[in-house]
Design an enzyme around this catalytic site. Structure first.
Site, PDB file in Angstrom:
ATOM      1  N   SER A  28       0.803  -1.220   0.000  1.00  0.00           N
ATOM      2  CA  SER A  28       0.000   0.000   0.000  1.00  0.00           C
ATOM      3  C   SER A  28       0.836   1.270   0.000  1.00  0.00           C
ATOM      4  O   SER A  28       0.305   2.359  -0.193  1.00  0.00           O
ATOM      5  CB  SER A  28      -0.945   0.026   1.207  1.00  0.00           C
ATOM      6  N   LYS A  70       1.471   4.069   7.439  1.00  0.00           N
ATOM      7  CA  LYS A  70       0.672   4.923   6.565  1.00  0.00           C
ATOM      8  C   LYS A  70       1.094   6.380   6.700  1.00  0.00           C
ATOM      9  O   LYS A  70       1.782   6.763   7.642  1.00  0.00           O
ATOM     10  CB  LYS A  70      -0.825   4.803   6.921  1.00  0.00           C
TER      11      LYS A  70
END
EC number: 3.4.21.88
Length: 245
Positions: A166, A204
């Site tokens: 991701s 993230k």
């Protein structure tokens, strides 16, 4: 001689690599230079590469290396040493760490002798971190790795092995080992280790959405996840990475 936009892009890439060891994404470069499309960024990168200021690393999405800066910015710097990001390339096994670290330390000593390896600092590897759907929280220490001291200046640090894709547009791939500086706060845009609901850890980009916290992926295949501020705890900030080949 560089055009104004070429110079701006080169310095933006240089500063981002110096801060985090991770090259900016094309979207970040487009936004920083206030361009309408990514095609303009492609042209600027090609021009910088042709002039010998940067190099695109083969077979790596968004992977860039700054080879030199304009003499007007740092006179004499290019002749004395070569700038390189805080990325260690090589085997991550317990053997061969000296060969793995020495390229990243080459800028610390023009002689390039074995004293560079002695300068390496050992930090603990605390298990795996998800760059995708969150997995189990940070585990106990599994082993240690050695890194250049200039990668971990100030504060306590640890390493995590990346699982998932991701964050690929931020230059972080499945199998990489990220170097994290302990921290419990973050600024918008920083890449962090986030602990969600005290049981799931993920890597993230940190954002704020009003009173909520957004954990943003660097891959369009993943959605940004938004949580109440009491559900997310910052566990550290990304400062560098090690890549397995």
């Amino acid at each position: 001689m560089l055009t104004r936009k070429q110079h701006e892009l080169l310095m933006f890439i240089h500063e981002r690599l110096k801060e985090s060891g991770i090259p900016p994404s094309f979207d970040e470069m487009k936004e920083a230079l206030d361009l309408a499309s990514k095609s303009g960024i492609h042209r600027l990168i090609t021009a910088l590469e042709e002039r010998g200021f940067i190099r695109r690393l083969p077979n790596r999405a968004r992977a860039l290396e700054v080879l030199r800066l304009p003499d007007s910015i740092a006179p004499g710097l290019n002749a004395a040493k070569k700038f390189s990001p805080s990325v260690i390339q090589g085997s991550l096994g317990q053997g061969g760490l000296g060969r793995q670290i020495k390229p990243a330390l080459s800028r610390m000593s023009s002689a390039g002798n074995d004293d560079d390896v002695v300068s390496a600092v050992s930090i603990p590897v605390m298990g795996r971190i998800a760059a995708g759907v969150p997995i189990d929280a940070i585990q106990h220490q599994t082993h240690s790795i050695s890194v250049p001291p200039d990668m971990i200046m100030g504060g306590e640090h640890y390493a995590l092995e990346v699982k998932g894709d991701s964050m690929i547009e931020a230059g972080i791939f499945d199998g990489d080992t990220v170097i994290i500086r302990n921290a419990d706060t973050a600024s918008p845009g920083e890449i962090i280790v986030a602990l969600v609901d005290e049981e799931e850890a993920t890597l993230k980009r940190f954002r704020r959405k009003g009173a909520s916290i957004a954990l943003e992926a660097a891959n369009p295949a993943y959605e940004t996840r938004i949580f109440g501020p009491d559900r997310v705890k910052v566990q550290g900030k990304l400062v560098g990475l090690i890549r397995r080949y």
